[in-house]
Design a protein around this motif. Sequence first.
Motif, short mmCIF file in Angstrom:
data_model
loop_
_atom_site.label_atom_id
_atom_site.label_comp_id
_atom_site.label_asym_id
_atom_site.label_seq_id
_atom_site.Cartn_x
_atom_site.Cartn_y
_atom_site.Cartn_z
N MET A 433 1.98 -1.40 5.56
CA MET A 433 2.30 -0.72 6.81
C MET A 433 1.24 -0.97 7.88
N PHE A 434 -0.02 -1.13 7.43
CA PHE A 434 -1.13 -1.43 8.34
C PHE A 434 -1.91 -2.62 7.78
N PRO A 435 -2.64 -3.36 8.63
CA PRO A 435 -3.34 -4.57 8.15
C PRO A 435 -4.67 -4.25 7.49
N HIS A 436 -4.62 -3.38 6.45
CA HIS A 436 -5.85 -2.96 5.79
C HIS A 436 -6.20 -3.80 4.58
N ILE A 550 -1.03 8.07 20.61
CA ILE A 550 -1.88 7.24 21.47
C ILE A 550 -1.03 6.49 22.49
N ALA A 551 0.16 6.04 22.06
CA ALA A 551 1.07 5.35 22.98
C ALA A 551 1.57 6.26 24.08
N ASN A 552 1.53 7.59 23.84
CA ASN A 552 1.96 8.56 24.85
C ASN A 552 0.79 9.20 25.58
N GLY A 553 -0.38 8.55 25.50
CA GLY A 553 -1.51 8.96 26.31
C GLY A 553 -2.39 10.02 25.71
N CYS A 554 -2.24 10.34 24.41
CA CYS A 554 -3.11 11.32 23.75
C CYS A 554 -4.37 10.64 23.21
N ILE A 555 -5.43 11.42 23.08
CA ILE A 555 -6.59 11.01 22.30
C ILE A 555 -6.38 11.53 20.89
N PHE A 556 -6.62 10.69 19.91
CA PHE A 556 -6.44 11.09 18.51
C PHE A 556 -7.80 11.43 17.91
N LEU A 557 -7.94 12.66 17.43
CA LEU A 557 -9.16 13.11 16.79
C LEU A 557 -8.90 13.26 15.30
N GLN A 558 -9.76 12.65 14.48
CA GLN A 558 -9.54 12.67 13.03
C GLN A 558 -10.85 12.90 12.28
N PRO A 559 -10.75 13.40 11.03
CA PRO A 559 -11.96 13.67 10.24
C PRO A 559 -12.52 12.41 9.59
N LYS A 560 -13.83 12.38 9.48
CA LYS A 560 -14.54 11.33 8.75
C LYS A 560 -14.68 11.79 7.30
N GLY A 575 -4.04 6.00 -9.40
CA GLY A 575 -2.87 5.29 -9.91
C GLY A 575 -2.31 4.25 -8.95
N LYS A 576 -2.75 4.27 -7.69
CA LYS A 576 -2.29 3.24 -6.76
C LYS A 576 -3.05 1.94 -7.05
N PRO A 577 -2.39 0.79 -6.90
CA PRO A 577 -3.00 -0.49 -7.30
C PRO A 577 -3.99 -1.05 -6.29
N THR A 578 -4.96 -0.24 -5.94
CA THR A 578 -5.96 -0.67 -4.97
C THR A 578 -7.26 0.09 -5.19
N SER A 579 -8.38 -0.56 -4.94
CA SER A 579 -9.69 0.08 -5.00
C SER A 579 -10.22 0.37 -3.59
N ARG A 580 -9.38 0.22 -2.59
CA ARG A 580 -9.79 0.38 -1.20
C ARG A 580 -10.36 1.77 -0.95
N GLN A 585 -8.97 9.50 8.12
CA GLN A 585 -7.54 9.73 7.90
C GLN A 585 -6.71 8.51 8.29
N HIS A 586 -7.13 7.81 9.33
CA HIS A 586 -6.36 6.66 9.82
C HIS A 586 -7.31 5.50 10.12
N PRO A 587 -7.70 4.72 9.09
CA PRO A 587 -8.68 3.64 9.29
C PRO A 587 -8.26 2.62 10.34
N TYR A 588 -6.95 2.30 10.44
CA TYR A 588 -6.52 1.33 11.45
C TYR A 588 -6.86 1.82 12.85
N ALA A 589 -6.56 3.10 13.13
CA ALA A 589 -6.84 3.65 14.45
C ALA A 589 -8.33 3.61 14.76
N GLU A 590 -9.15 3.90 13.75
CA GLU A 590 -10.60 3.90 13.94
C GLU A 590 -11.13 2.50 14.17
N GLN A 591 -10.65 1.52 13.39
CA GLN A 591 -11.22 0.18 13.43
C GLN A 591 -10.61 -0.70 14.52
#
Length: 805
Positions: A433-436, A550-560, A575-580, A585-591
Amino acid sequence: MITGCCTDGKIMVRRCLVTFKPFRIFVVGIGFFSLCFLMTSLGGQFSAKRLGDSPFTIRTEVLGGVESRGVLRKISDMLEVIMKRMDSLSKLDNTSTSEARRLDELSSAINRFQPAGLVEKIQAIAQNVSNMAIRVEQILQNSVMQGRAVRDGTSSQCEVPRDPRFPECPGKVDWMRARWTSDPCYAFYGVDGSDCSFLIYLSEVEWFCPPLAWRNHSSPPTQHTYQPKPTRRHAAFRTDLSVLLDQVGTGKESLSFMKRRIRRLTQQWATAANRLDAKLEQRWRDQKKILVHVGFLTEESGDVFSPKVLKGGPLGEMVQWADILTALHVLGHNLKISMSVKELQGFLGVPPGRGSCPLTGPLPFDLIYTDYHGLQQMKQNMGLSLRRHKCHIRVIDTFGTEPAYNHEEYATLHGYRTNWGYWNLNARQYMTMFPHTPDNSFMGFVSEELNETEKRSIQQNKVNNMAVVYGKEASMWKLQGKEGFLQILHKYMEVHGTVYYETQRPPEVPAFVKNHGLLPQHELQQLLRKAKLFIGFGFPYEGPAPLEAIANGCIFLQPKFHPPHSSLNHEFFRGKPTSREVFSQHPYAEQYIGRPHVMTVDYNNSLEFDSVIREIMRTEVQPYLPYEYTCEGMLERVHAYIQHQDFCATEPPFIPANLSRQGSAGGSRLTGPLFVPLPNTTALGWASNMTAPAAWPPLSSLRLLVSQEGQSCVEACQSAGFICEPAHFRFINNKEALHGLEVQCEVVDSEMNHILPAFSVVRRECGLQREPLLFSCAGHSAKYRRLCPCRDFRRGQAALCRDCL
């Protein structure tokens, strides 16, 4: 007389070797099992440990009493299998000298098991015993089948071929020798445990081996007949979505939600199609036959999503699937949609009562898009033929699947086996869903794009002290620790919520929160266009809502998150197949977006939280949407994947010595460097005077870097402003790349490990990758530096390199 005596003595010694070893194994096995039983009876628990010092270490998970008993039962079962097989071997009169030597090695390995350190190494022992059981099984079957082949006179006709056109044949024969009894369909097609039957099956039912010359080929093979190439058809862009809406179907609220979304975005898809058609200059695009099977919405999978659509349940998966269906339709492909196992069977041509045996005939589709639930359903209905057709499959996978979890044998041996993964696909067949996860392909979704008039209207009507909380379910408000920062937020801003509730049971939210209840999409959009702040509670992870805000002009505030959340410390990811590791909360938005549109702070630090709220109220932002999440961006990306990604074509081994310089007469062999320094970077690039093998992404995008110890290629490439590209691993997995990077190697080995290719500076050891499915951007080791194949990327489109279109 003396000769005869010696011969009898050798026979006696050989039989002693065969019969004595099982007794020793039996004694060690019983003692070992008794010790383990005592440990589990005392209710001991094994500590979590994650080793990363060496490519050869093993990962263990946290095991409680129930799980540990399961591991020990597995060991007990495998020891019992070994003893039975060894007993059978002891009764064979024709055990060869080489087999006796193998048994001797096997016994020595088991005798090395010591109680000391057993607790920490229990899983490693379990896997080692499993390997031994497989070896004994192979020895037994080889002995029996060799005798049968000699009696039948077919031994010379059934030698395993070494044909470069069928490179997987020897490995598949070895697999069949050890596992042919694992599925009754093998026996259904005549497999009886002999090499001849293996080769017949692998050449006539499946196509891993060449046809046998002595077989009667007057009748067509059981499974596969070569079909003439179908006529190519052009994929013309479509802007009318009425046919697609009919195909989606009715009867579920989830389908109604998807259809409402498709209708709402119709004009944006049409505009994007016209733009992309002009960008591609109306070039030819092959039309593909595509099946989309949405497994998680089938009744057979339980479909827990549909009943929650109107009750605040997660919508991200349905958003993505609606956009995938629309993109494939707009791009002009021949689309079939399955929302049930019955529909899947009909599209695949599965006859009733066929069981799990392979389908007959060719696959009627060029591509199949599904999810993990659908993949399991396809296995149940396609049986063994799924292995042969799996290159056509694309798995929509929200959080990603890393290569170490994807490779079944490696995942089992090294502690990466989970309830998902282990399908032995090319990791790029998983679509996120995201390029992580660069090891996977980024599918994505779309957010509504505003025109200039709408953007001006938003700027004029923003309420500076209005915040909307990201949390539709009441349970999200019950988590401890929210009272403090919500009070701080309330001190500065008016707090709004969109929490679902039933009339007789209002949600338990603070009294100062103005709750609008669950809103239809267009009403939620209007609320976001007025609000200044969209604030996350830390869950859900990586959803589409922050991008819409964000597309509607909001600032997104999230926890670290400190420490970062992962499968090792958080139940959601277990159980998910990843060690990421997820740092917010939203690494794509942050990065990828970052300040001023996205702010990430420690919610437990009240001073920092107070400061960032005051900063947000002073900050003015414009509505922003990354290009890759527009309709045009998604169409561009999916078009490139469909036209260029081909996992069915066998990639020949890359041999640098076979390359030639461009323009050289007669194709002279490689004499100069394969990789050369690039300007303004420490990376190396492909030498421009060397013939570049056909590849996608093209080799012009390759940037060769070295990671630091403990650093993954994902991090190494990002730190240099690039993206890790797993498709390029095969071009740097060689001594020429090590030489170009001036790496000093006393030893260069080749093995299966997901951190390879890599090297140790201290030990002066270098390792190359032996298993292409284990090429991994995500792998890292504390004592090894990795060779990393990075690439450039298009602005706003991380999934594609500059020359990828």
